[in-house]
Design a protein around this motif. Structure first.
Motif, PDB file in Angstrom:
ATOM      1  N   ARG A  12      22.137  14.803  -4.119  1.00 57.76           N
ATOM      2  CA  ARG A  12      23.036  15.073  -5.247  1.00 57.76           C
ATOM      3  C   ARG A  12      23.579  16.494  -5.173  1.00 57.76           C
ATOM      4  NH1 ARG A  12      19.613  14.098  -9.403  1.00 57.76           N
ATOM      5  NH2 ARG A  12      19.984  11.861  -9.087  1.00 57.76           N
ATOM      6  N   PRO A  13      24.904  16.687  -5.346  1.00 57.66           N
ATOM      7  CA  PRO A  13      25.478  18.035  -5.278  1.00 57.66           C
ATOM      8  C   PRO A  13      24.881  18.966  -6.339  1.00 57.66           C
ATOM      9  CG  PRO A  13      27.202  16.361  -5.185  1.00 57.66           C
ATOM     10  CD  PRO A  13      25.930  15.652  -5.574  1.00 57.66           C
ATOM     11  N   PRO A  14      24.545  20.200  -5.938  1.00 56.46           N
ATOM     12  CA  PRO A  14      24.556  20.713  -4.572  1.00 56.46           C
ATOM     13  C   PRO A  14      23.350  20.190  -3.799  1.00 56.46           C
ATOM     14  CG  PRO A  14      23.700  22.392  -6.050  1.00 56.46           C
ATOM     15  CD  PRO A  14      24.113  21.227  -6.916  1.00 56.46           C
ATOM     16  N   ALA A  15      23.582  19.619  -2.630  1.00 59.81           N
ATOM     17  CA  ALA A  15      22.508  19.040  -1.826  1.00 59.81           C
ATOM     18  C   ALA A  15      21.532  20.114  -1.375  1.00 59.81           C
ATOM     19  CB  ALA A  15      23.097  18.321  -0.615  1.00 59.81           C
ATOM     20  N   GLY A  16      20.341  19.678  -0.946  1.00 59.42           N
ATOM     21  CA  GLY A  16      19.349  20.635  -0.474  1.00 59.42           C
ATOM     22  C   GLY A  16      18.007  19.967  -0.242  1.00 59.42           C
ATOM     23  N   PRO A  17      17.015  20.737   0.206  1.00 54.95           N
ATOM     24  CA  PRO A  17      15.702  20.168   0.513  1.00 54.95           C
ATOM     25  C   PRO A  17      14.853  19.953  -0.744  1.00 54.95           C
ATOM     26  CG  PRO A  17      15.710  22.513   0.990  1.00 54.95           C
ATOM     27  CD  PRO A  17      17.104  22.166   0.578  1.00 54.95           C
ATOM     28  N   VAL A  18      14.070  18.889  -0.728  1.00 51.68           N
ATOM     29  CA  VAL A  18      13.103  18.581  -1.781  1.00 51.68           C
ATOM     30  C   VAL A  18      11.760  18.341  -1.112  1.00 51.68           C
ATOM     31  CG1 VAL A  18      12.457  16.961  -3.606  1.00 51.68           C
ATOM     32  CG2 VAL A  18      14.867  17.578  -3.277  1.00 51.68           C
ATOM     33  N   LEU A  19      10.702  18.962  -1.626  1.00 49.01           N
ATOM     34  CA  LEU A  19       9.366  18.805  -1.023  1.00 49.01           C
ATOM     35  C   LEU A  19       8.487  17.931  -1.904  1.00 49.01           C
ATOM     36  CD1 LEU A  19       7.154  21.041   1.002  1.00 49.01           C
ATOM     37  CD2 LEU A  19       6.203  20.354  -1.209  1.00 49.01           C
ATOM     38  N   VAL A  20       7.775  16.990  -1.261  1.00 49.05           N
ATOM     39  CA  VAL A  20       6.800  16.141  -1.932  1.00 49.05           C
ATOM     40  C   VAL A  20       5.457  16.331  -1.238  1.00 49.05           C
ATOM     41  CG1 VAL A  20       6.150  13.802  -2.581  1.00 49.05           C
ATOM     42  CG2 VAL A  20       8.570  14.452  -2.532  1.00 49.05           C
ATOM     43  N   SER A  21       4.494  16.883  -1.954  1.00 48.73           N
ATOM     44  CA  SER A  21       3.147  17.078  -1.423  1.00 48.73           C
ATOM     45  C   SER A  21       2.322  15.826  -1.701  1.00 48.73           C
ATOM     46  CB  SER A  21       2.497  18.302  -2.088  1.00 48.73           C
ATOM     47  OG  SER A  21       1.125  18.391  -1.739  1.00 48.73           O
ATOM     48  N   VAL A  22       1.727  15.268  -0.634  1.00 46.03           N
ATOM     49  CA  VAL A  22       0.999  13.999  -0.752  1.00 46.03           C
ATOM     50  C   VAL A  22      -0.414  14.165  -0.167  1.00 46.03           C
ATOM     51  CG1 VAL A  22       0.998  11.546  -0.230  1.00 46.03           C
ATOM     52  CG2 VAL A  22       3.177  12.749  -0.480  1.00 46.03           C
ATOM     53  N   PRO A  23      -1.459  14.106  -0.985  1.00 50.94           N
ATOM     54  CA  PRO A  23      -2.822  14.190  -0.455  1.00 50.94           C
ATOM     55  C   PRO A  23      -3.094  13.075   0.548  1.00 50.94           C
ATOM     56  CG  PRO A  23      -2.816  14.491  -2.843  1.00 50.94           C
ATOM     57  CD  PRO A  23      -1.436  14.029  -2.460  1.00 50.94           C
ATOM     58  N   ALA A  24      -3.837  13.418   1.580  1.00 50.96           N
ATOM     59  CA  ALA A  24      -4.078  12.467   2.664  1.00 50.96           C
ATOM     60  C   ALA A  24      -4.796  11.216   2.179  1.00 50.96           C
ATOM     61  CB  ALA A  24      -4.883  13.138   3.772  1.00 50.96           C
ATOM     62  N   ASP A  25      -5.770  11.378   1.290  1.00 49.23           N
ATOM     63  CA  ASP A  25      -6.539  10.207   0.855  1.00 49.23           C
ATOM     64  C   ASP A  25      -5.690   9.266   0.010  1.00 49.23           C
ATOM     65  OD1 ASP A  25      -7.852  10.987  -2.283  1.00 49.23           O
ATOM     66  OD2 ASP A  25      -6.778  12.450  -1.082  1.00 49.23           O
ATOM     67  N   LEU A  26      -4.631   9.796  -0.633  1.00 49.46           N
ATOM     68  CA  LEU A  26      -3.756   8.946  -1.432  1.00 49.46           C
ATOM     69  C   LEU A  26      -3.051   7.919  -0.534  1.00 49.46           C
ATOM     70  CD1 LEU A  26      -1.469  10.098  -4.321  1.00 49.46           C
ATOM     71  CD2 LEU A  26      -0.562   8.587  -2.565  1.00 49.46           C
ATOM     72  N   LEU A  27      -2.631   8.371   0.655  1.00 47.00           N
ATOM     73  CA  LEU A  27      -1.946   7.460   1.569  1.00 47.00           C
ATOM     74  C   LEU A  27      -2.872   6.380   2.111  1.00 47.00           C
ATOM     75  CD1 LEU A  27       0.372   9.807   3.676  1.00 47.00           C
ATOM     76  CD2 LEU A  27       1.017   8.263   1.819  1.00 47.00           C
ATOM     77  N   GLU A  28      -4.196   6.633   2.079  1.00 48.43           N
ATOM     78  CA  GLU A  28      -5.165   5.663   2.615  1.00 48.43           C
ATOM     79  C   GLU A  28      -5.630   4.648   1.581  1.00 48.43           C
ATOM     80  OE1 GLU A  28      -7.971   8.608   4.068  1.00 48.43           O
ATOM     81  OE2 GLU A  28      -7.450   8.066   6.128  1.00 48.43           O
ATOM     82  N   ARG A  43       0.845  -1.199   0.000  1.00 47.88           N
ATOM     83  CA  ARG A  43       0.000   0.000   0.000  1.00 47.88           C
ATOM     84  C   ARG A  43       0.881   1.251   0.000  1.00 47.88           C
ATOM     85  NH1 ARG A  43      -2.194   0.026   5.016  1.00 47.88           N
ATOM     86  NH2 ARG A  43      -3.667   1.688   4.453  1.00 47.88           N
ATOM     87  N   PRO A  44       0.340   2.397  -0.455  1.00 51.16           N
ATOM     88  CA  PRO A  44       1.156   3.617  -0.535  1.00 51.16           C
ATOM     89  C   PRO A  44       1.824   3.996   0.785  1.00 51.16           C
ATOM     90  CG  PRO A  44      -0.897   3.909  -1.738  1.00 51.16           C
ATOM     91  CD  PRO A  44      -1.004   2.577  -1.049  1.00 51.16           C
ATOM     92  N   ILE A  45       1.093   3.937   1.903  1.00 52.26           N
ATOM     93  CA  ILE A  45       1.682   4.326   3.177  1.00 52.26           C
ATOM     94  C   ILE A  45       2.800   3.369   3.570  1.00 52.26           C
ATOM     95  CG2 ILE A  45      -0.060   3.066   4.502  1.00 52.26           C
ATOM     96  CD1 ILE A  45       1.789   6.303   5.513  1.00 52.26           C
ATOM     97  N   GLU A  46       2.616   2.088   3.244  1.00 52.01           N
ATOM     98  CA  GLU A  46       3.662   1.110   3.523  1.00 52.01           C
ATOM     99  C   GLU A  46       4.890   1.362   2.653  1.00 52.01           C
ATOM    100  OE1 GLU A  46       0.559  -2.541   4.641  1.00 52.01           O
ATOM    101  OE2 GLU A  46       1.431  -2.362   2.643  1.00 52.01           O
ATOM    102  N   ALA A  47       4.649   1.777   1.414  1.00 55.46           N
ATOM    103  CA  ALA A  47       5.755   2.091   0.511  1.00 55.46           C
ATOM    104  C   ALA A  47       6.559   3.278   1.024  1.00 55.46           C
ATOM    105  CB  ALA A  47       5.219   2.375  -0.887  1.00 55.46           C
ATOM    106  N   LEU A  48       5.858   4.293   1.541  1.00 52.69           N
ATOM    107  CA  LEU A  48       6.547   5.475   2.081  1.00 52.69           C
ATOM    108  C   LEU A  48       7.497   5.069   3.209  1.00 52.69           C
ATOM    109  CD1 LEU A  48       4.856   8.891   2.932  1.00 52.69           C
ATOM    110  CD2 LEU A  48       6.610   7.913   4.373  1.00 52.69           C
ATOM    111  N   LEU A  49       7.006   4.261   4.137  1.00 54.19           N
ATOM    112  CA  LEU A  49       7.834   3.857   5.274  1.00 54.19           C
ATOM    113  C   LEU A  49       8.968   2.936   4.848  1.00 54.19           C
ATOM    114  CD1 LEU A  49       5.077   3.232   7.988  1.00 54.19           C
ATOM    115  CD2 LEU A  49       6.376   5.305   7.525  1.00 54.19           C
ATOM    116  N   GLU A  50       8.696   2.038   3.899  1.00 55.06           N
ATOM    117  CA  GLU A  50       9.731   1.131   3.418  1.00 55.06           C
ATOM    118  C   GLU A  50      10.854   1.904   2.734  1.00 55.06           C
ATOM    119  OE1 GLU A  50      11.971  -2.154   2.491  1.00 55.06           O
ATOM    120  OE2 GLU A  50      10.295  -1.938   3.894  1.00 55.06           O
ATOM    121  N   PRO A  87      -2.899   9.287   8.428  1.00 51.67           N
ATOM    122  CA  PRO A  87      -2.500   7.973   7.906  1.00 51.67           C
ATOM    123  C   PRO A  87      -1.055   7.619   8.250  1.00 51.67           C
ATOM    124  CG  PRO A  87      -3.725   9.195   6.236  1.00 51.67           C
ATOM    125  CD  PRO A  87      -3.461  10.156   7.359  1.00 51.67           C
ATOM    126  N   LEU A  88      -0.164   8.613   8.183  1.00 51.10           N
ATOM    127  CA  LEU A  88       1.228   8.381   8.546  1.00 51.10           C
ATOM    128  C   LEU A  88       1.364   8.085  10.032  1.00 51.10           C
ATOM    129  CD1 LEU A  88       4.302   8.439   8.075  1.00 51.10           C
ATOM    130  CD2 LEU A  88       4.197  10.925   8.366  1.00 51.10           C
TER     131      LEU A  88
END
Length: 553
Positions: free
Chosen positions: A148-164, A2-9, A29-30
């Protein structure tokens, strides 16, 4: 899976052991999955700026990409200052932000918003996942891009229902992130070997790449003075080394003046340059032959012309450069002795001036900085967000161990407390001393709660002068009405004075007030023996003889 399991894995597979966050409904869900998630610990912060700061400090100390969980648009907005700091400091970080339920997103539900648009300017990339089957590959890409150089933050927006969703998603295998190999150093070595007055400028990339020893070898073979770049983030060259000449000042005119006596410069791993105040003209003097080495090709020649630009692995490139320089500069030993004597005199004078100013509180800020440096235990890490007192601290610190000094060139206030907590979590065997200006500490005071909750034994030293000293100093330097009348609008934090001992205890942190420079030194020396966090209030004056006016708390 499931998506939430994939995130944690994926998180576990990428080396994540802690998730830093502050949850809301879109993270349920998380949070529910974490109730039975071996190997993953959730670290709670009371406000998102502190959350991201903890993740920043943790990533730097652990040398692994950190994982952050933020809540919808408001949480992303609160975390922006931390992401901006992380991007400027090149800290690898993946931020997973919970978006509102897709089934009513078009109705503009409460707290929804354009998370990607909000985060775009503060991250290397921001993306929103719309399909469950895309989540694993987007997360893999996020971790790879963050590191990957130059390192830095990356944001991933995930709708709540997608994780469920009950959808069965495939998790792609992890691919190793590799940077470029060593660059060809033949021409660069010839130029540097032929210089009569070479200089080396060490950037933060040196420490991040674990290339400090290699840079020391290059500098010693050249007999070159070494400067940290302006407002350096870490120890990228041992500050007790005879060749160390201090940090470059954060103004183009002053940098140009410092470099004017040299005929060749080696600039390594440096976002060159990062001036704080404008002064006319370029940062480098005309005629200076520059060799620039960086992992990021965009840095080469970005602000000035270079004679030789080398894009490659820093440690490998510096090792190759040191090999080519070995024995080619016969005068290197004489240069080291001459420069070492000069630098030793300057350090002795700074130490003597600070010691002469020791006395009762409110302390001279130079004396307070020296007391912290004198009390530092072996192997200690200094996390510094003291703005003006931090400049004095840099002149008296003698640190040779990589990772011993942590700062952020991002300049977003409130980072220091959280960063110190994250640093100590990742480096439990090293004492951590956070040196904070009172104005900076107010922005991130919620981080004290996390320190207390998780019993993180950090010594938080608050340099308290009850004002925004750096702003007053700038007005004084520029002249004008404020300087003429001694009246500074909006720059005093008293009355009412902040009771730092009461503030700390309100968050569950014990506190004391240093009555003198000697007491401050002794309190800092006790950092290795702490079983819980401790806040040390250090009352200081605005400026004084211990280091020159203009560097208060």
């Amino acid at each position: 899976m499931r998506p939430i399991e994939a995130l944690l894995e994926i998180a576990r597979d990428e080396g994540v052991t802690r998730i830093f966050g502050n949850p809301g409904t879109t993270e349920l869900p998380l949070m529910d999955a974490l109730a039975e998630a071996p190997g993953l610990r959730y670290v709670l912060g009371l406000q998102e700026a502190s959350v991201v700061a903890m993740a920043d400090g943790y990533a730097r100390a652990s040398r692994r990409t950190s994982l952050v969980s933020l809540h919808v648009a408001a949480g992303v907005a609160n975390g922006l200052i931390g992401m901006l700091n992380a991007r400027r400091s090149r800290t690898p970080m993946v931020v997973v932000a919970g978006q509102q339920d897709r089934r009513h997103l078009r109705q503009d539900p409460m707290l929804s918003g354009d998370l990607v648009g909000l985060a775009a300017a503060a991250t290397k990339q921001a993306v929103e996942v719309q399909h469950a089957y895309d989540l694993p590959i987007v997360l893999r890409r996020a971790f790879a891009l963050a590191a990957r150089p130059p390192a830095g933050p990356v944001l991933v927006s995930v709708p709540a229902d997608l994780l469920e969703e009950d959808a069965d998603v495939a998790v792609p295998a992890r691919s190793p992130v590799t940077g470029p190999g060593p660059a060809d150093t033949a021409d660069a070595a010839a130029l540097l070997a032929g210089a009569e007055r070479p200089v080396v400028i060490a950037g933060d990339g040196v420490g991040r790449a674990g290339a400090v020893a290699e840079l020391v070898a290059v500098a010693e073979r050249l007999g070159a003075a070494v400067h940290h770049h302006p407002m350096n983030d870490g120890i990228d060259f041992p500050t007790g080394h005879p060749l160390y000449a201090g940090m470059l000042p954060p103004r183009n005119a002053a940098i140009r003046e410092t470099l004017a006596g040299h005929d060749a410069a080696l600039i390594v791993g440096c976002h060159a340059f990062t001036p704080h105040h404008y002064t006319p003209g370029p940062p480098v003097p005309a005629g200076l032959a520059i060799v620039q080495v960086d992992e990021d090709p965009a840095e080469i020649g970005r602000n000035f012309a270079v004679r030789h630009g080398l894009t490659g692995d820093l440690a490998g490139t510096l090792r190759a450069l040191a090999d080519r320089l070995d024995g080619r500069v016969p005068s290197a030993r004489d240069r080291i002795e001459r420069l070492g004597a000069r630098h030793r005199r300057a350090r002795d004078e700074a130490d003597a001036a600070a010691r002469a100013a020791y006395g009762p509180s409110p302390m001279d800020p130079g004396a307070a900085a020296h007391a912290v440096a004198a009390g530092l235990p072996d192997g200690a890490v200094v996390v510094e967000e003291a703005i003006t007192t931090g400049l004095r601290l840099r002149t008296v610190l003698r640190q040779n161990l990589p990772g011993s000094y942590v700062h952020t060139v991002g300049g977003g206030l409130g980072w220091g407390i959280g960063a110190a907590v994250g640093t100590r979590m990742a480096a439990p065997d090293r004492p951590v001393v956070a040196v904070l200006g009172d104005g900076s500490a107010v922005f991130g005071v919620q981080g004290l709660w996390s320190a207390a909750r998780y019993e993180v034994p950090v010594a938080f030293v608050v340099m308290n002068n009850g004002e925004y000293r750096t702003l007053k100093d700038t007005l004084d330097e520029d002249g004008g009405t404020s300087a003429e009348h001694g009246r500074y609008v909006g720059m005093d934090l008293a009355p009412p004075a902040i009771d730092w001992r009461s503030a700390a205890r309100a968050f569950g942190v014990d506190a004391l007030r240093a009555g003198s420079a000697a007491e401050l030194r002794d309190a800092v020396a006790g950092a290795p023996y702490l079983a819980a966090p401790l806040l040390i209030e250090a009352p200081i004056t605005g400026h004084g003889p211990g280091g020159g006016a203009g560097h208060g708390g």
